[in-house]
Scaffold this motif. Sequence first.
Motif, PDB file in Angstrom:
ATOM      1  N   PRO A 163       0.788  -1.235   0.000  1.00 43.76           N
ATOM      2  CA  PRO A 163       0.000   0.000   0.000  1.00 43.76           C
ATOM      3  C   PRO A 163       0.823   1.290   0.000  1.00 43.76           C
ATOM      4  O   PRO A 163       0.471   2.236  -0.720  1.00 43.76           O
ATOM      5  CB  PRO A 163      -0.862  -0.132   1.260  1.00 43.76           C
ATOM      6  N   PRO A 164       1.936   1.392   0.752  1.00 41.25           N
ATOM      7  CA  PRO A 164       2.693   2.650   0.695  1.00 41.25           C
ATOM      8  C   PRO A 164       3.251   2.937  -0.699  1.00 41.25           C
ATOM      9  O   PRO A 164       3.289   4.087  -1.131  1.00 41.25           O
ATOM     10  CB  PRO A 164       3.824   2.425   1.702  1.00 41.25           C
ATOM     11  N   VAL A 165       3.677   1.887  -1.388  1.00 38.35           N
ATOM     12  CA  VAL A 165       4.206   2.060  -2.740  1.00 38.35           C
ATOM     13  C   VAL A 165       3.096   2.524  -3.677  1.00 38.35           C
ATOM     14  O   VAL A 165       3.266   3.451  -4.481  1.00 38.35           O
ATOM     15  CB  VAL A 165       4.830   0.739  -3.245  1.00 38.35           C
ATOM     16  N   ARG A 166       1.935   1.899  -3.550  1.00 38.03           N
ATOM     17  CA  ARG A 166       0.821   2.273  -4.411  1.00 38.03           C
ATOM     18  C   ARG A 166       0.337   3.694  -4.118  1.00 38.03           C
ATOM     19  O   ARG A 166       0.040   4.462  -5.031  1.00 38.03           O
ATOM     20  CB  ARG A 166      -0.329   1.269  -4.237  1.00 38.03           C
ATOM     21  N   ALA A 167       0.271   4.042  -2.839  1.00 37.36           N
ATOM     22  CA  ALA A 167      -0.224   5.370  -2.481  1.00 37.36           C
ATOM     23  C   ALA A 167       0.668   6.462  -3.062  1.00 37.36           C
ATOM     24  O   ALA A 167       0.184   7.474  -3.592  1.00 37.36           O
ATOM     25  CB  ALA A 167      -0.299   5.498  -0.962  1.00 37.36           C
ATOM     26  N   LYS A 168       1.974   6.278  -2.976  1.00 38.71           N
ATOM     27  CA  LYS A 168       2.892   7.290  -3.525  1.00 38.71           C
ATOM     28  C   LYS A 168       2.758   7.400  -5.034  1.00 38.71           C
ATOM     29  O   LYS A 168       2.748   8.501  -5.597  1.00 38.71           O
ATOM     30  CB  LYS A 168       4.345   6.957  -3.150  1.00 38.71           C
ATOM     31  N   ALA A 169       2.641   6.258  -5.710  1.00 34.26           N
ATOM     32  CA  ALA A 169       2.484   6.281  -7.168  1.00 34.26           C
ATOM     33  C   ALA A 169       1.171   6.957  -7.559  1.00 34.26           C
ATOM     34  O   ALA A 169       1.116   7.690  -8.560  1.00 34.26           O
ATOM     35  CB  ALA A 169       2.538   4.858  -7.714  1.00 34.26           C
ATOM     36  N   ARG A 226      -4.718   7.483   4.660  1.00 35.27           N
ATOM     37  CA  ARG A 226      -5.473   7.518   5.916  1.00 35.27           C
ATOM     38  C   ARG A 226      -5.476   6.136   6.576  1.00 35.27           C
ATOM     39  O   ARG A 226      -5.311   6.020   7.802  1.00 35.27           O
ATOM     40  CB  ARG A 226      -6.899   7.996   5.650  1.00 35.27           C
ATOM     41  N   ALA A 227      -5.638   5.099   5.748  1.00 34.07           N
ATOM     42  CA  ALA A 227      -5.627   3.746   6.306  1.00 34.07           C
ATOM     43  C   ALA A 227      -4.263   3.389   6.891  1.00 34.07           C
ATOM     44  O   ALA A 227      -4.166   2.651   7.879  1.00 34.07           O
ATOM     45  CB  ALA A 227      -6.022   2.736   5.227  1.00 34.07           C
ATOM     46  N   LEU A 228      -3.211   3.914   6.288  1.00 32.00           N
ATOM     47  CA  LEU A 228      -1.853   3.641   6.755  1.00 32.00           C
ATOM     48  C   LEU A 228      -1.449   4.555   7.903  1.00 32.00           C
ATOM     49  O   LEU A 228      -0.399   4.347   8.524  1.00 32.00           O
ATOM     50  CB  LEU A 228      -0.863   3.836   5.594  1.00 32.00           C
ATOM     51  N   ASP A 229      -2.254   5.592   8.156  1.00 35.07           N
ATOM     52  CA  ASP A 229      -1.920   6.631   9.125  1.00 35.07           C
ATOM     53  C   ASP A 229      -0.562   7.266   8.786  1.00 35.07           C
ATOM     54  O   ASP A 229       0.262   7.556   9.664  1.00 35.07           O
ATOM     55  CB  ASP A 229      -1.896   6.076  10.555  1.00 35.07           C
ATOM     56  N   ASP A 230      -0.346   7.459   7.494  1.00 36.45           N
ATOM     57  CA  ASP A 230       0.886   8.090   6.994  1.00 36.45           C
ATOM     58  C   ASP A 230       0.596   9.577   6.827  1.00 36.45           C
ATOM     59  O   ASP A 230       0.051  10.027   5.823  1.00 36.45           O
ATOM     60  CB  ASP A 230       1.284   7.454   5.664  1.00 36.45           C
ATOM     61  N   ARG A 231       0.977  10.383   7.836  1.00 36.73           N
ATOM     62  CA  ARG A 231       0.609  11.796   7.833  1.00 36.73           C
ATOM     63  C   ARG A 231       1.409  12.608   6.818  1.00 36.73           C
ATOM     64  O   ARG A 231       0.893  13.573   6.238  1.00 36.73           O
ATOM     65  CB  ARG A 231       0.766  12.361   9.250  1.00 36.73           C
ATOM     66  N   ARG A 232       2.630  12.240   6.597  1.00 41.18           N
ATOM     67  CA  ARG A 232       3.422  12.953   5.586  1.00 41.18           C
ATOM     68  C   ARG A 232       2.838  12.719   4.195  1.00 41.18           C
ATOM     69  O   ARG A 232       2.636  13.656   3.422  1.00 41.18           O
ATOM     70  CB  ARG A 232       4.884  12.502   5.616  1.00 41.18           C
ATOM     71  N   GLY A 233       2.571  11.455   3.866  1.00 41.98           N
ATOM     72  CA  GLY A 233       1.981  11.154   2.569  1.00 41.98           C
ATOM     73  C   GLY A 233       0.607  11.783   2.412  1.00 41.98           C
ATOM     74  O   GLY A 233       0.255  12.297   1.351  1.00 41.98           O
ATOM     75  N   LEU A 234      -0.180  11.766   3.495  1.00 38.22           N
ATOM     76  CA  LEU A 234      -1.517  12.345   3.460  1.00 38.22           C
ATOM     77  C   LEU A 234      -1.448  13.844   3.191  1.00 38.22           C
ATOM     78  O   LEU A 234      -2.211  14.385   2.372  1.00 38.22           O
ATOM     79  CB  LEU A 234      -2.227  12.078   4.788  1.00 38.22           C
TER      80      LEU A 234
END
Length: 838
Positions: free
Chosen positions: A508-514, A543-551
């Motif tokens: 998911p982190p890879v997909r979210a960034k792409a 949001r699901a990853l709770d990745d605030r920087r990416g969000l």
Amino acid sequence: MPADRGGQTVSIAPPSDRLDPLSLPAPLTSLIGRGRQAAAIRDLLRRPEVRLLTLSGPGGVGKTRLALRVAAKLAPDLADGVRFVPLAAIADPDLIASAVAQALGVREAGGRPLPERLREELRDQELLLVLDNFEHVVAGAPFVTDLLAACPGLTALVTSRGRLQVRGEHDYPVPPLSVPDAAALPPVERLEECEAIRLFVARAREARPDFALTEANGPAVVEICRRLDGLPLAIELAAARAKLLSPPAMVARLDRRLPLLTGGPRDLPARQQTLRDTMAWSYDLLSEPHRALFRRLTVFAGGFTLEAAEAVTRGEVRGAKPGASDRHPAPPVPHPGMDILDGISTLVNESLLEQVAGGDGDEPAGPRFGMLETVREYGREQLAAAGEEPRTRAAHAAVFLDLVERAEPQLVGPDQGLWLDRLEADHGNLRAALDWAMDPGAGSWVAGAREDRPLPVSRDQSGTQYPPPAELGLRLAGALWLFWFMRGHLAEGRARLRQALTAGAAPPPVRAKALTGAGALAEAQGDLAAAETLLEESLALYRALDDRRGLGSALLFRGLVAFDRGDDARAEALCHDGLVLAREVGDAWGAAVALAQLGLLALRRADHGRADGLLDESAALFRSLGNRWGVAMATGHRGVVAFDRGDHAGAADLLRETLTLFRDLGDAWGVGAYLEVPARVAASRDQAERAARLFGAATAFREAIGAPLKATYGDSHTRHVAAVRAALGADAFATAWATGRAMTMAEAIAYACEALPDTSRAGSPSGATAARVRPAGLTDRELDVLRLLAEGRSDREIAEALFIGHRTVATHVANILAKLEVPSRTGAVAHALRAGLV
């Protein structure tokens, strides 16, 4: 007449039997071009210190023909003329002396060493010896140097695919023929000024007398010559096909060049009757370790550094640290068994590689090497035949994933220019790595690997596994989106990301960034529906990853889409949320972007004070990061603010800085966007022709990268262009517009800066930044508005006359009423007339 010299009888032919000083082979076809190279070689050979000159270059580049041309020109100046010594037919270096003796008419008849007899014969002669095709007998080079040392009047001109590597040798690399730039083709009647085109046409007419270069086939002929690297032999073999194939039909077959380039004249040596045979001649002369290295280097597309070559051939990623979870070793590739630098040096010497212009050893990434595409195609055939292609391509992809992931954080820092250039230099390799990762065959090869054929996966010392091809491709594409954006590869970037996002499962982190990158590129191309869909999915994942920087990053681009749609309230909310998150996680780049977008929203509301403050804060953050792209963007927007305020001098300095920064970064998007402002400045100063040219240039840069003007600015642009067209008339406008479209980036920026006020001689205390204050505290722009109010113009008419938005006009009117302390427009006009302000 025989002569007895020390026990060996050497027969010297009588004068009537001696070879003519001009005893050179007479080619049956004309030599096309090469005038500059022939003159340079003649000049070298006339220098007393140049006694041994090697014409080096790949097979088929035309070394022999060039040597014959030079020798024929020099022969009259030499007392004993020239002698041509063909060496292709001999395989033993010890037979070079016999070949020279035959060319000189010296007959061996005794036991005395022939080299000694040749030294005696040539000691007092002034002669040019042309030694042709030396590459396969290079071990005999000491014979040549010994002969030159004993014979002061002798000069040797050697043709060889590689240097002889002896003392006193001077090397002249013979380049391919010049090929026109496909992006800027001259008129068809001038195409034959190019040597490669002229050669193709001449040889095509030998096969088909009615062949002619036309508007229809000219671009195809250029493409043929370009795809064949300007190699004369390859061009001649292709032109011979003109009897059956049109140039466009040949282009369609050039995806695989070697099968097309066969059927050369029967009176040529066998190695020159097909291009594959020419390549095989060079390949067969290499040792097996050098053949292995050559094969594996063909996996690179568009050149490579020594660092990359070592990593691919040794199966390791340079710079990887033990235990580093974000570095992944390349799949193991059997080492060719040599020092890679030494091996590359040998391949360069054999003209199978070349050092690429601009890639010298002083560059941070070190020297770059490249390979002619015709040579590379042959090498790729050998790579596949050796069964080495899968592992080598997997290793290549691993190396460039490592490069891209090291480059990604640098693209927002002080070295972004260097890293952008490095990625641009390796764009061909990045494309090749993505092609491999997206090829279903790559995954199939992984799945079908056996124990005796290692998987293209491995683990570093931390146990991190090298990603499967589909994930590798998505990681590559996701890390490249900012490079694609900043260098104007928008359409390609979107296509690559679209393909990677549908190729297979990924974390998911890879997909979210792409997804964020894909959404950003879609927004830049004005595809707001696609951008919104991509960014919403990215937001959900973050949001699901709770990745605030990416969000926070995804929120900013989602806010930009809302801005483009004219939904300012939504845009402000999203950008504000993105700013809060960026500050929470310490993302200075994200905060700077958010401030710039909030500044744009304030500018659209004509809140110039707030807009300038936000943009100034954004620029300061970008400067602290050393991010020149961000500085250029924020500064450019400040220039727009200054222009709308009527501070043309302040706008001028800001826009000059912006355009210069974008030019230095090679950013066509930035140049295309911000040239609009000097065009408006020119129009406001009654320079309609200059404005038309600048509008044309800005439009051309945007079209070249597929980045349309944002919809929110479209009406203003259309209105301004219409006014300039009306001022010039249709014909003059069309001419000026076309002139602007033809400008290079540097030309357009220089021309734009001429349209801006010259602040270097400004009389105000602080030059560009001082407010141009007039009576009653009105700025230049406010005075312009007041004069038009006095003429009875409406807000929309004032906006069209001054090339500003009607909301900006309303803001200026409000400021005028406040400064003049009057309640209405009528009162403002009356006050201005009494005070003599208009």
